[in-house]
Motif scaffolding. Sequence first.
Motif, PDB file in Angstrom:
ATOM      1  N   SER A   1      56.283  21.510  22.843  1.00 36.30           N
ATOM      2  CA  SER A   1      56.066  22.805  23.483  1.00 36.30           C
ATOM      3  C   SER A   1      54.647  23.260  23.170  1.00 36.30           C
ATOM      4  O   SER A   1      54.258  23.367  22.005  1.00 36.30           O
ATOM      5  N   ALA A   2      53.849  23.507  24.229  1.00 38.81           N
ATOM      6  CA  ALA A   2      52.441  23.862  24.037  1.00 38.81           C
ATOM      7  C   ALA A   2      52.078  25.067  24.892  1.00 38.81           C
ATOM      8  O   ALA A   2      52.659  25.300  25.969  1.00 38.81           O
ATOM      9  N   SER A   3      51.108  25.846  24.438  1.00 40.66           N
ATOM     10  CA  SER A   3      50.615  27.002  25.192  1.00 40.66           C
ATOM     11  C   SER A   3      49.733  26.518  26.335  1.00 40.66           C
ATOM     12  O   SER A   3      48.811  25.729  26.141  1.00 40.66           O
ATOM     13  N   SER A   4      50.019  27.011  27.540  1.00 42.83           N
ATOM     14  CA  SER A   4      49.227  26.666  28.718  1.00 42.83           C
ATOM     15  C   SER A   4      48.926  27.967  29.465  1.00 42.83           C
ATOM     16  O   SER A   4      49.752  28.488  30.210  1.00 42.83           O
ATOM     17  N   GLY A   5      47.717  28.515  29.214  1.00 41.49           N
ATOM     18  CA  GLY A   5      47.399  29.836  29.758  1.00 41.49           C
ATOM     19  C   GLY A   5      48.278  30.879  29.096  1.00 41.49           C
ATOM     20  O   GLY A   5      48.354  30.961  27.874  1.00 41.49           O
ATOM     21  N   LYS A   6      48.985  31.655  29.896  1.00 41.51           N
ATOM     22  CA  LYS A   6      49.870  32.681  29.363  1.00 41.51           C
ATOM     23  C   LYS A   6      51.320  32.210  29.272  1.00 41.51           C
ATOM     24  O   LYS A   6      52.208  32.992  28.936  1.00 41.51           O
ATOM     25  N   SER A   7      51.544  30.947  29.572  1.00 39.52           N
ATOM     26  CA  SER A   7      52.910  30.426  29.558  1.00 39.52           C
ATOM     27  C   SER A   7      53.062  29.317  28.514  1.00 39.52           C
ATOM     28  O   SER A   7      52.097  28.881  27.892  1.00 39.52           O
ATOM     29  N   ILE A   8      54.299  28.897  28.353  1.00 41.83           N
ATOM     30  CA  ILE A   8      54.613  27.787  27.462  1.00 41.83           C
ATOM     31  C   ILE A   8      55.041  26.604  28.313  1.00 41.83           C
ATOM     32  O   ILE A   8      55.939  26.713  29.145  1.00 41.83           O
ATOM     33  N   GLN A   9      54.382  25.476  28.112  1.00 46.74           N
ATOM     34  CA  GLN A   9      54.671  24.271  28.874  1.00 46.74           C
ATOM     35  C   GLN A   9      55.409  23.269  27.995  1.00 46.74           C
ATOM     36  O   GLN A   9      55.054  23.074  26.830  1.00 46.74           O
ATOM     37  N   ILE A  10      56.452  22.638  28.552  1.00 48.22           N
ATOM     38  CA  ILE A  10      57.188  21.599  27.839  1.00 48.22           C
ATOM     39  C   ILE A  10      56.667  20.236  28.298  1.00 48.22           C
ATOM     40  O   ILE A  10      56.688  19.917  29.482  1.00 48.22           O
ATOM     41  N   PHE A  11      56.180  19.443  27.363  1.00 43.41           N
ATOM     42  CA  PHE A  11      55.640  18.114  27.662  1.00 43.41           C
ATOM     43  C   PHE A  11      56.557  17.037  27.095  1.00 43.41           C
ATOM     44  O   PHE A  11      56.640  16.880  25.861  1.00 43.41           O
ATOM     45  N   PRO A  12      57.265  16.281  27.955  1.00 41.18           N
ATOM     46  CA  PRO A  12      58.002  15.115  27.435  1.00 41.18           C
ATOM     47  C   PRO A  12      57.012  14.134  26.812  1.00 41.18           C
ATOM     48  O   PRO A  12      55.920  13.914  27.344  1.00 41.18           O
ATOM     49  N   ILE A  13      57.376  13.556  25.696  1.00 41.68           N
ATOM     50  CA  ILE A  13      56.450  12.691  24.960  1.00 41.68           C
ATOM     51  C   ILE A  13      55.911  11.558  25.825  1.00 41.68           C
ATOM     52  O   ILE A  13      54.718  11.250  25.795  1.00 41.68           O
ATOM     53  N   ASP A  14      56.760  10.917  26.598  1.00 36.90           N
ATOM     54  CA  ASP A  14      56.318   9.765  27.386  1.00 36.90           C
ATOM     55  C   ASP A  14      55.313  10.130  28.469  1.00 36.90           C
ATOM     56  O   ASP A  14      54.604   9.254  28.984  1.00 36.90           O
ATOM     57  N   GLU A  15      55.242  11.434  28.850  1.00 33.83           N
ATOM     58  CA  GLU A  15      54.310  11.850  29.898  1.00 33.83           C
ATOM     59  C   GLU A  15      52.955  12.292  29.350  1.00 33.83           C
ATOM     60  O   GLU A  15      52.032  12.556  30.111  1.00 33.83           O
ATOM     61  N   ILE A  16      52.834  12.367  28.037  1.00 32.00           N
ATOM     62  CA  ILE A  16      51.566  12.792  27.432  1.00 32.00           C
ATOM     63  C   ILE A  16      50.586  11.629  27.434  1.00 32.00           C
ATOM     64  O   ILE A  16      50.909  10.514  27.016  1.00 32.00           O
ATOM     65  N   LEU A  17      49.368  11.891  27.942  1.00 37.30           N
ATOM     66  CA  LEU A  17      48.330  10.868  28.005  1.00 37.30           C
ATOM     67  C   LEU A  17      47.612  10.722  26.669  1.00 37.30           C
ATOM     68  O   LEU A  17      47.394   9.610  26.193  1.00 37.30           O
ATOM     69  N   PHE A  18      47.245  11.863  26.080  1.00 35.70           N
ATOM     70  CA  PHE A  18      46.581  11.809  24.778  1.00 35.70           C
ATOM     71  C   PHE A  18      46.615  13.179  24.111  1.00 35.70           C
ATOM     72  O   PHE A  18      46.862  14.214  24.759  1.00 35.70           O
ATOM     73  N   PHE A  19      46.374  13.171  22.812  1.00 34.07           N
ATOM     74  CA  PHE A  19      46.195  14.377  22.013  1.00 34.07           C
ATOM     75  C   PHE A  19      44.757  14.374  21.503  1.00 34.07           C
ATOM     76  O   PHE A  19      44.253  13.338  21.065  1.00 34.07           O
TER      77      PHE A  19
END
Length: 252
Positions: free
Chosen positions: A151-169
Motif C-alpha cells: 500500500s503506497a501513497s499516490s497523490g491524495k489517494s492510497i494505491q494497492i500494488f500487487p508485488i508481481d506488478e511492481i517494476l522496481f523500488f
Amino acid sequence: MPTAIIADDEYLQREELRRMLQQAWPELTILAECEDGCDALDAIVAHQPDVAFLDIRMPGLSGLDVARVSNGKCNVVFVTAYDAYAIDAFNLAACDYLLKPIQNERLAQSVERVQARLSRGSKSEELLQMMDLVEKRLSEQSNKERLRWISASSGKSIQIFPIDEILFFESDTRYTRVVSASDEGLIRTAIKDLQKGLDPEQFWQINRGILVNMNAIARAHRDELGGIKVEIKGSKEQLKVSQTYAWRFKGN
C-alpha cells in the motif's frame, strides 16, 4: 597474525561477536565490521582477511551472496538463527556455522576448525557446492514471510500494488518509490526492510537504493563510460547498476 571481518546488520550482534572473539582468539585482528552484504564484499576485496564471519540474512547481498561472489578468497563462518534448515547443510561443507545466540563453547570449536584450515593453507573450497542446498532451505523458510501487495501513497489517494506488478523500488533518504507500468506511489519503508519480505530471486538489488523486478528487465547495456544500465519494460527510465552488483549481468 590472523585477520577477519565481521558482517551483521545488527550493531549489538557485531559488538558481541567481537567481544567473544577477543576472548576465544586473542591473536585475531578484526579488520572491519560491516552492517550489510555490500560492505562485507568490499571489505573482503580491500583487506583480504583470513576469515569472514557472515550473517546469512543481511540487507543488500546476503551472507550466501557474499561468499559466492568472493569465490573462496577467505574462509567463511556463517552466523545464523535458523538451524532447522541450515545445520545439516553446513555440516556437509568445508565452512562452519554459528547458531545465534552464540555460545562460548561452540565459538571455541569454530575457532579451532578455522585455525586448522589456516594451518593447512586451505580455503572453503566446498563452499560453492553446498550453496544450492542451503538456499533451497532458506527459500522454503522465507516463502512463508513474503509480501503479496504493498500500500503506497499516490497523490491524495492510497494505491494497492500487487508485488508481481511492481517494476522496481527506488529509495532516497526519506521515501521509497514503488513503480508499476501504470502508476507509482511512495512508502516510508527502506530498501533493507523491504528485502525481508521480497523474494530475492525475483527482486534483484542493483545498487544501494534500487530493487528491480528481474521479470521487468528488458535488457542491460553499457553506457559510454563503461557503466551498466538496465532498461525496464513498461518504463522509459534506465536504472544504473553499481559495480558491486555488476556480476549479475555478466555473461556465462
